[in-house]
Design a protein around this motif. Structure first.
Motif, PDB file in Angstrom:
ATOM      1  N   ASN A  92       2.516  -8.000  -2.759  1.00  0.00           N
ATOM      2  CA  ASN A  92       1.074  -8.230  -2.685  1.00  0.00           C
ATOM      3  C   ASN A  92       0.818  -9.720  -2.420  1.00  0.00           C
ATOM      4  O   ASN A  92       1.458 -10.566  -3.042  1.00  0.00           O
ATOM      5  CB  ASN A  92       0.457  -7.802  -4.015  1.00  0.00           C
ATOM      6  N   ASP A 130       4.774  -5.130  -8.293  1.00  0.00           N
ATOM      7  CA  ASP A 130       5.422  -6.197  -7.521  1.00  0.00           C
ATOM      8  C   ASP A 130       5.996  -7.278  -8.439  1.00  0.00           C
ATOM      9  O   ASP A 130       7.084  -7.798  -8.190  1.00  0.00           O
ATOM     10  CB  ASP A 130       4.439  -6.818  -6.524  1.00  0.00           C
ATOM     11  N   SER A 176       8.214 -11.035   1.130  1.00  0.00           N
ATOM     12  CA  SER A 176       7.277 -10.734   2.226  1.00  0.00           C
ATOM     13  C   SER A 176       6.540  -9.414   2.033  1.00  0.00           C
ATOM     14  O   SER A 176       5.398  -9.275   2.456  1.00  0.00           O
ATOM     15  CB  SER A 176       8.007 -10.737   3.567  1.00  0.00           C
ATOM     16  N   GLY A 177       7.162  -8.451   1.378  1.00  0.00           N
ATOM     17  CA  GLY A 177       6.526  -7.143   1.195  1.00  0.00           C
ATOM     18  C   GLY A 177       5.612  -7.076  -0.023  1.00  0.00           C
ATOM     19  O   GLY A 177       4.926  -6.082  -0.236  1.00  0.00           O
ATOM     20  N   ASP A 184      -0.627  -2.281  -8.608  1.00  0.00           N
ATOM     21  CA  ASP A 184       0.219  -2.735  -7.489  1.00  0.00           C
ATOM     22  C   ASP A 184       0.844  -4.087  -7.807  1.00  0.00           C
ATOM     23  O   ASP A 184       2.035  -4.309  -7.573  1.00  0.00           O
ATOM     24  CB  ASP A 184      -0.602  -2.855  -6.193  1.00  0.00           C
TER      25      ASP A 184
END
Length: 176
Positions: free
Chosen positions: A68, A28, A65-66, A24
């Motif tokens: 991890n 990101d 903001s989205g 993840d």
């Protein structure tokens, strides 16, 4: 690769592994790098010494903001220490650490048309063995100038079986 980028990447990678979120976080980080590459004006604003610390913090929180929370925290820490110019190198180093842990290597495969899943799989298994990895993460780049065949770049290694390269080689041999 700077030692600063390596230290941030290693620290983030250790946190990612501890929380089992390496993939993840890697995803990101790739997005963060892409955002900075596609919007240089945003990157220049975020690294600008004219921007106050509070505004920089808010901007990072807003833009990412989205992402991890570990990624956002790392960006904030790098901002506080005036090291945001190392973000791209840090991302590359994190990806290297992640790839090594998974036995994967990134590869760019240039072809005249999009590769099928079967072709991707075949290229991955053949070339991963050549470099001692389990698999390749393939980015397929369409390049009609190849005429036919493939050009594969894995790190600083290039395997070129394109028709355009073969024709150029033949032309050099004929001309002498």
């Amino acid at each position: 690769m700077s030692q600063v980028a390596e230290r941030y990447a290693l620290a983030l990678f250790q946190v990612a592994q501890k929380h089992e979120s390496s993939l993840d976080i890697e995803h990101d980080l790739r997005e963060v790098k892409k955002v900075f590459e596609l919007t240089p004006e945003l990157y220049n604003l975020i690294v600008s010494p004219k921007l106050s610390a509070d505004k920089r913090t808010n901007l990072i929180n807003e833009v990412f903001s989205g992402a991890n929370p570990f990624v956002v925290n790392t960006l904030q820490l790098m901002a506080e220490r005036k090291r945001l110019d190392e973000v791209k190198s840090m991302v590359d180093e994190f990806i290297t650490l992640s790839n090594n842990a998974q036995g994967i290597e990134d590869a760019e495969v240039y072809s005249t048309r999009p590769l099928t899943e079967e072709e991707r799989s075949s290229i991955s298994s053949v070339f991963a063995k050549k470099i001692g990895k389990q698999s390749l993460r393939i980015e397929n780049i369409i390049d009609p100038s190849l005429i036919g065949g493939l050009r594969i770049q894995i790190g600083n290694r290039i395997y070129d079986s394109s028709v355009s390269t073969k024709l150029a080689r033949l032309q050099r041999q004929l001309i002498g």
